[in-house]
Design a protein around this motif. Structure first.
Motif, mmCIF file in Angstrom:
data_model
loop_
_atom_site.group_PDB
_atom_site.id
_atom_site.type_symbol
_atom_site.label_atom_id
_atom_site.label_comp_id
_atom_site.label_asym_id
_atom_site.label_seq_id
_atom_site.Cartn_x
_atom_site.Cartn_y
_atom_site.Cartn_z
ATOM 1 N N ILE A 229 83.651 44.324 -1.160
ATOM 2 C CA ILE A 229 84.441 44.723 0.011
ATOM 3 C C ILE A 229 83.908 46.061 0.541
ATOM 4 O O ILE A 229 83.927 46.321 1.743
ATOM 5 N N TYR A 230 83.395 46.878 -0.371
ATOM 6 C CA TYR A 230 82.826 48.179 -0.004
ATOM 7 C C TYR A 230 81.345 48.058 0.367
ATOM 8 O O TYR A 230 80.791 48.935 1.023
ATOM 9 N N HIS A 231 80.722 46.981 -0.120
ATOM 10 C CA HIS A 231 79.309 46.713 0.177
ATOM 11 C C HIS A 231 79.175 45.257 0.624
ATOM 12 O O HIS A 231 78.685 44.405 -0.116
ATOM 13 N N TYR A 272 93.690 39.706 -9.567
ATOM 14 C CA TYR A 272 93.049 38.448 -9.143
ATOM 15 C C TYR A 272 93.032 38.189 -7.647
ATOM 16 O O TYR A 272 92.350 37.258 -7.197
ATOM 17 N N CYS A 273 93.771 38.978 -6.891
ATOM 18 C CA CYS A 273 93.828 38.744 -5.442
ATOM 19 C C CYS A 273 94.294 40.046 -4.768
ATOM 20 O O CYS A 273 94.677 40.992 -5.459
ATOM 21 N N GLY A 274 94.260 40.067 -3.453
ATOM 22 C CA GLY A 274 94.687 41.294 -2.779
ATOM 23 C C GLY A 274 94.416 41.252 -1.290
ATOM 24 O O GLY A 274 94.255 40.181 -0.701
ATOM 25 N N TYR A 275 94.365 42.441 -0.715
ATOM 26 C CA TYR A 275 94.240 42.576 0.740
ATOM 27 C C TYR A 275 93.008 43.402 1.086
ATOM 28 O O TYR A 275 92.570 44.248 0.299
ATOM 29 N N GLY A 282 84.228 50.928 7.365
ATOM 30 C CA GLY A 282 84.163 49.749 6.501
ATOM 31 C C GLY A 282 85.531 49.272 6.071
ATOM 32 O O GLY A 282 86.491 49.290 6.841
ATOM 33 N N TYR A 283 85.590 48.830 4.809
ATOM 34 C CA TYR A 283 86.814 48.234 4.282
ATOM 35 C C TYR A 283 87.149 48.810 2.920
ATOM 36 O O TYR A 283 86.293 49.354 2.222
ATOM 37 N N ALA A 284 88.417 48.657 2.541
ATOM 38 C CA ALA A 284 88.850 49.016 1.192
ATOM 39 C C ALA A 284 89.676 47.867 0.633
ATOM 40 O O ALA A 284 90.239 47.065 1.389
#
Ligand SMILES: [Zn+2]
Length: 292
Positions: A229-231, A272-275, A282-284
């Motif tokens: 998600i960061y790369h 196991y999951c998230g947002y 970018g994103y976190a």
């Protein structure tokens, strides 16, 4: 268990594997230094210096149906080219029942793609024969995936040891007449939709679930670890089409950040999951506060 409107999402874990950091070619000590504060201990083990790959099966229950998404590695399978999945002997069937899933009454099995860690419990050994684990289910499978894994078609030039997965876990489903072969974009049930997410595997499909104004997206192996998600341009070494895998990952991340959909990947560590949230350019990653 996670409530999504009228739907329920849970998971059954087969095994958690140590995953060498060589999964990602660009992995460096500098990247670890920057991210270890959130990666350890759930996504990175400091002692063994490895990432984790959770091997699991997602369960999606609608008020009328029980749907299984991917079927882990399976027991008793001969896997000369995938030693981590060779002749497993786990208590997965017991865990499945403990999670409230009776294999005899599962309505649908969705196979996001046909890699070794996603199709194993399609079948179980009965004497000398591989028989469907979910005998009353429609097994939803991508036409593209079937074409590329079939030893008589797209996989003809691959080493014979790689054909086992197709022969013991996919062919018996076709022969039993349980396969529902799809193109990758389809409304399967009210609120349950297939979306194409190719790259990691040519015919990889995601599953979009919507109920009560909430949305969840099962993204299979678009990402193996939240570090991606960061790369977003980091592929795993298992991604078959590297450019397409990057393109799909960019789309999925953008979609997840924009809609706030719960993302359920194939192999993340706890929870196991998230947002996916926007952070600067970018994103976190925001882990789910509820564990499925
Ligand atoms: Zn996988």
């Amino acid at each position: 268990m996670i409530k999504l409107g009228d739907f329920e999402i849970s998971r059954v874990e087969e095994v958690v594997l140590d995953e060498p950091t060589s999964l990602f070619t660009p992995w460096t000590e500098e990247v670890l230094a920057e991210h270890r504060h959130w990666m350890a201990p759930n996504f990175y083990n400091e002692d063994r210096q490895v990432l984790f790959s959770t091997i699991q099966t997602w369960i999606l229950k609608t008020p009328e149906r029980t749907i299984v998404i991917d079927t882990s590695g399976g027991n008793d399978k001969d896997r000369p080219l995938s030693p981590r999945f060779h002749k497993l002997a786990t208590d997965f069937p017991k865990k499945l029942r403990a999670a409230g899933v009776d294999p005899e009454t599962v309505d649908m099995v969705i196979l996001t793609h046909l890699h070794v860690d996603h199709v194993g419990w399609n079948t179980r050994l009965d004497g000398d024969n591989w028989v469907p684990m979910f005998p009353k289910a429609d097994y939803v499978v991508s036409a593209t995936e079937l074409e590329v894994r079939d030893p008589k078609r797209g996989a003809a030039a691959r080493p014979p040891g790689s054909w086992n997965t197709y022969n013991d876990s996919v062919l018996p489903i076709l022969e039993a007449g349980l396969a529902r072969i799809v193109g990758g974009t389809e409304m399967l049930l009210p609120g349950v939709e297939l979306v194409p997410i190719p790259g990691h595997a040519p015919g990889q499909m995601g599953v979009k679930a919507r109920s009560g104004g909430q949305e969840a997206l099962f993204i299979a192996d678009v990402m193996h670890s939240p570090i991606q998600i960061y790369h977003p341009d980091w592929n795993s070494k298992f991604c078959e089409n590297q450019d397409l895998a990057r393109e799909t990952r960019a789309k999925v991340l953008g979609y997840a950040a924009e809609t706030g959909a719960l993302i359920l990947p194939g192999h993340f560590g706890w929870p196991y999951c998230g947002y996916v949230r926007r952070a600067g350019d970018g994103y976190a990653f925001e882990p789910s506060p509820v564990v499925p």
